[in-house]
Structures are given as C-alpha cells and as structure tokens.
Design an enzyme around this catalytic site. Sequence first.
Site, PDB file in Angstrom:
ATOM      1  N   LYS A 187       4.292  -5.151  -5.739  1.00  0.00           N
ATOM      2  CA  LYS A 187       3.177  -5.994  -6.192  1.00  0.00           C
ATOM      3  C   LYS A 187       1.834  -5.401  -5.757  1.00  0.00           C
ATOM      4  O   LYS A 187       0.918  -5.272  -6.569  1.00  0.00           O
ATOM      5  CB  LYS A 187       3.354  -7.430  -5.650  1.00  0.00           C
ATOM      6  CG  LYS A 187       4.603  -8.115  -6.190  1.00  0.00           C
ATOM      7  CD  LYS A 187       4.745  -9.533  -5.717  1.00  0.00           C
ATOM      8  CE  LYS A 187       4.999  -9.671  -4.232  1.00  0.00           C
ATOM      9  NZ  LYS A 187       6.247  -9.032  -3.785  1.00  0.00           N
ATOM     10  N   ASP A 224      -2.927 -11.344  -1.664  1.00  0.00           N
ATOM     11  CA  ASP A 224      -1.500 -11.305  -1.364  1.00  0.00           C
ATOM     12  C   ASP A 224      -1.087 -12.686  -0.849  1.00  0.00           C
ATOM     13  O   ASP A 224      -1.919 -13.411  -0.280  1.00  0.00           O
ATOM     14  CB  ASP A 224      -1.264 -10.234  -0.283  1.00  0.00           C
ATOM     15  CG  ASP A 224       0.184  -9.767  -0.262  1.00  0.00           C
ATOM     16  OD1 ASP A 224       0.965 -10.187  -1.132  1.00  0.00           O
ATOM     17  OD2 ASP A 224       0.525  -8.970   0.628  1.00  0.00           O
ATOM     18  N   THR A 267       5.551 -14.372  -3.358  1.00  0.00           N
ATOM     19  CA  THR A 267       7.009 -14.310  -3.295  1.00  0.00           C
ATOM     20  C   THR A 267       7.585 -15.686  -3.636  1.00  0.00           C
ATOM     21  O   THR A 267       8.785 -15.850  -3.735  1.00  0.00           O
ATOM     22  CB  THR A 267       7.463 -13.923  -1.871  1.00  0.00           C
ATOM     23  OG1 THR A 267       6.771 -14.772  -0.940  1.00  0.00           O
ATOM     24  CG2 THR A 267       7.131 -12.481  -1.550  1.00  0.00           C
TER      25      THR A 267
HETATM   26  P1  ADP Z   1       5.029  -5.652  -2.320  1.00  0.00           P
HETATM   27  O1  ADP Z   1       3.529  -5.757  -2.399  1.00  0.00           O
HETATM   28  O2  ADP Z   1       5.717  -6.235  -3.520  1.00  0.00           O
HETATM   29  O3  ADP Z   1       5.583  -6.195  -1.035  1.00  0.00           O
HETATM   30  P2  ADP Z   1       4.514  -2.792  -2.238  1.00  0.00           P
HETATM   31  O4  ADP Z   1       3.681  -2.614  -3.454  1.00  0.00           O
HETATM   32  O5  ADP Z   1       3.801  -2.767  -0.925  1.00  0.00           O
HETATM   33  O6  ADP Z   1       5.416  -4.090  -2.357  1.00  0.00           O
HETATM   34  O7  ADP Z   1       5.634  -1.628  -2.282  1.00  0.00           O
HETATM   35  C1  ADP Z   1       6.341  -1.217  -1.114  1.00  0.00           C
HETATM   36  C2  ADP Z   1       6.531   0.273  -1.122  1.00  0.00           C
HETATM   37  O8  ADP Z   1       7.375   0.635  -2.206  1.00  0.00           O
HETATM   38  C3  ADP Z   1       5.245   1.080  -1.310  1.00  0.00           C
HETATM   39  O9  ADP Z   1       5.295   2.204  -0.479  1.00  0.00           O
HETATM   40  C4  ADP Z   1       5.278   1.557  -2.733  1.00  0.00           C
HETATM   41  O10 ADP Z   1       4.738   2.811  -2.828  1.00  0.00           O
HETATM   42  C5  ADP Z   1       6.752   1.594  -3.054  1.00  0.00           C
HETATM   43  N1  ADP Z   1       6.988   1.189  -4.448  1.00  0.00           N
HETATM   44  C6  ADP Z   1       7.153  -0.082  -4.870  1.00  0.00           C
HETATM   45  N2  ADP Z   1       7.408  -0.111  -6.184  1.00  0.00           N
HETATM   46  C7  ADP Z   1       7.402   1.155  -6.611  1.00  0.00           C
HETATM   47  C8  ADP Z   1       7.605   1.773  -7.892  1.00  0.00           C
HETATM   48  N3  ADP Z   1       7.915   1.046  -8.971  1.00  0.00           N
HETATM   49  N4  ADP Z   1       7.517   3.124  -7.986  1.00  0.00           N
HETATM   50  C9  ADP Z   1       7.256   3.844  -6.866  1.00  0.00           C
HETATM   51  N5  ADP Z   1       7.062   3.330  -5.629  1.00  0.00           N
HETATM   52  C10 ADP Z   1       7.123   2.004  -5.500  1.00  0.00           C
END
Ligand code: ADP
Length: 353
Positions: A81, A126, A175
């Site tokens: 996200k 967030d 979430t």
């Molecule tokens: P969230 O905000 O949903 O908790 P993040 O955006 O922080 O998740 O993603 C967590 C990690 O996973 C980051 O290091 C991101 O680079 C990697 N990541 C998440 N989704 C992808 C994707 N579709 N392709 C490449 N890397 C991803």
Amino acid sequence: MAETNGSQSNRGADEQSLRMISSEPIGNEPVSDEELRPRALEGFIGQPLLKAQLQLFLDAARKRDVPPDHILLAGPPGLGKTTLAMIVANELQVPIRVTSGPAIQHAGDLASILSSLDEGEVLFIDEIHRLPRPAEELLYIAMEDFRVDVMVGKGPGASSIPLTLPRFTVIGATTREGMLPSPLRARFGFTAHLDFYPKGELERLIERSAEVLGINLAAGSARQLSLRSRGTPRIANRLLRRVRDWAIVHDLDEIGPDDVEAALELFQIDSEGLDRLDLAVLNAIVKNFDGGPVGLNNLSAMVGEESETVETVCEPYLVREGFLVRTPKGRVATQKAWQHLGLTPKDDVSKLF
Ligand code: ADP
C-alpha cells in the site's frame, strides 16, 4: 518525500513484530525497505487488475490535467500500500506527504498538515481507520470541498474561519476497511483492494529483490522462498535478507534451495510458511480442544499470546491456506491442519463447520 512530524506509525511496536513472518515491519526495516520499493507502476509486481485500474485512473487525471480523485488502498499489512502511494506521487511527479492515523491526535494536527499542502500534492495517511473522530470529520470536508475551518481564539469568543485549500489527493491505506465510517469511505473516488500474492508473483518479486540487493540465487531458490512467504512481499523480502545472512556466514557465492531450507529451518519456518506461533495455535486446537470449536480468548490464553495477535497475524493466513475455519462457535482445525501436524484427523472433522 516529507515525513510529517510525529508520523511514526506504531506498527511493529510489540512482540508480534518480532516474529520473522510478521507482515509488520520490524525495527529499522522500513529504512532498508526503501531500496526495494519499485518507483514506477511498471516495476510493481503482480496485482495486474489493480495496476490496470490505477494506470487508467492516473492517465485520465494526467490528460485532464487535474489531480486525481482520492484513493483508498485496502488490504493486509506488507502487500504494497505504501509502495503504491509513492508510485502514484512519482508517476504524477508531485510531492508526497506521509502521516498516519495514530500520529494525528487532534483535528488541529490534521488542519495544519492540510493547510500547508501544495497544489497537486499527495497526502498519504497510513492506518486511516485509526484517525480520531474529529479529525475524520475535518478530513472528509477537506476532501470534498477543499476547505478547512480554522478555529481562532478560545471559549465563547472563538470563531471559525474557512480556509480554502489547493486541490490535493488523499491516499488512505487501511488494513481494516470495515472500520472506516461510510461518509469517509464515500469520499474516495477509487478503492483498490490488495490481495495476498500468488506464489508465482512472489517468486518474481524475490528475484527482483535479489537483483537489487546483489544476492546470487540458484535456480529453485526463489521458488523455495516464495512458498514460505505467506503471500506477502514484506515477508518475502525479509526472508531473503535472512537467507543472505546465512550465505554470508557460510561463505556461499550462490544460494541454493537447500541453503534456503536450512536457513529458514533455523528460524523455525516450516514448509508451509508456518512458524512456531502458527503451529502452537493449530496444536492447541487439535490437542487441547479436540479439534475445536474453541473461542479466540481460550485459544490465545492456551498459546500465551494476545488475542489480537492471534486474530490479525496468525489467523488470516491459516484460514486462507485452509488450516483453520472460523465458525460462529469458535475456531476449528481442518483436516489439512491435522495432517500437517502428522496426526490422523477425527472422522467427523468436517461436521464441526
Ligand atoms: P504496506 O504499506 O501494505 O504495509 P509496503 O508498501 O510497505 O506495504 O510494502 C512492503 C515491502 O514490500 C516494501 O519493501 C515494498 O518494496 C515491497 N513490495 C510490496 N509490494 C510489492 C510489489 N508489488 N512489487 C515489488 N515490491 C513490493
């Protein structure tokens, strides 16, 4: 990117984040995560439908030469996200301001962020479901009318002065979409639901991360890692780093599938991506409660864990992978769970749900 003052999220604050397979960031991980974040939609792996929708949405905004509508990103932690929010700002070539629901304690905190936004800027919030109610109300007026009422003075003499805001785009991440009040949810022009990643997509993601980090994976190693990453990019990247530690300590030039297995065994992650706590949960249901049904509180007490941790960290994956079923009477272990523990299922296990 500007990090708004005090916007440290509380994610990863307690013991659940110490689990290797927690989908929350651990310790200083967000910093090292940065190097693995794709910067453009093209580099974002998987989620093809969502990407196509978002691409169309951004292209249309660019053609109309206006900031796009507000975007809501919903889904479990670690699925991308924050990454998507940064990609949107990057694709639109606009700055992004980052904050989170828990960081905003008063409506005034949000008012001061909103009143300092530039035209076209992206405001990433967030855990938007954790905004305090007065801030939420202020936000949806700002999102709809691009206006914020600033209170001047105190007590009976206080008055509110409407302040016009430039057009900006809110990207909210949650979430718990169900916890967002409907007036707020209705202000988003586009809601994207992120889902757990299939193994093939995770494999590609691990290969990409290995390349970025300069890790030499032998054929089959990315697949091995993908099988144990619980459909979650953040976990996949974390396991990859632990496997890299293993390779450094053992002076390996190339990491083979056996090395992956040995390293993850050390961290007690089994062939299905289950760790000690997941196995404790399944064992408790099967051995202490005869397969269930058992209530969440009893189950959590039995494994010595907070019920919220069991509910939000263990269960979604156990349910999705068919090890556990949530019924109105409580949690029930499936046939697959019994078999995974090396036990013979009770004859009538499916009658329990
Ligand atoms: P969230 O905000 O949903 O908790 P993040 O955006 O922080 O998740 O993603 C967590 C990690 O996973 C980051 O290091 C991101 O680079 C990697 N990541 C998440 N989704 C992808 C994707 N579709 N392709 C490449 N890397 C991803």
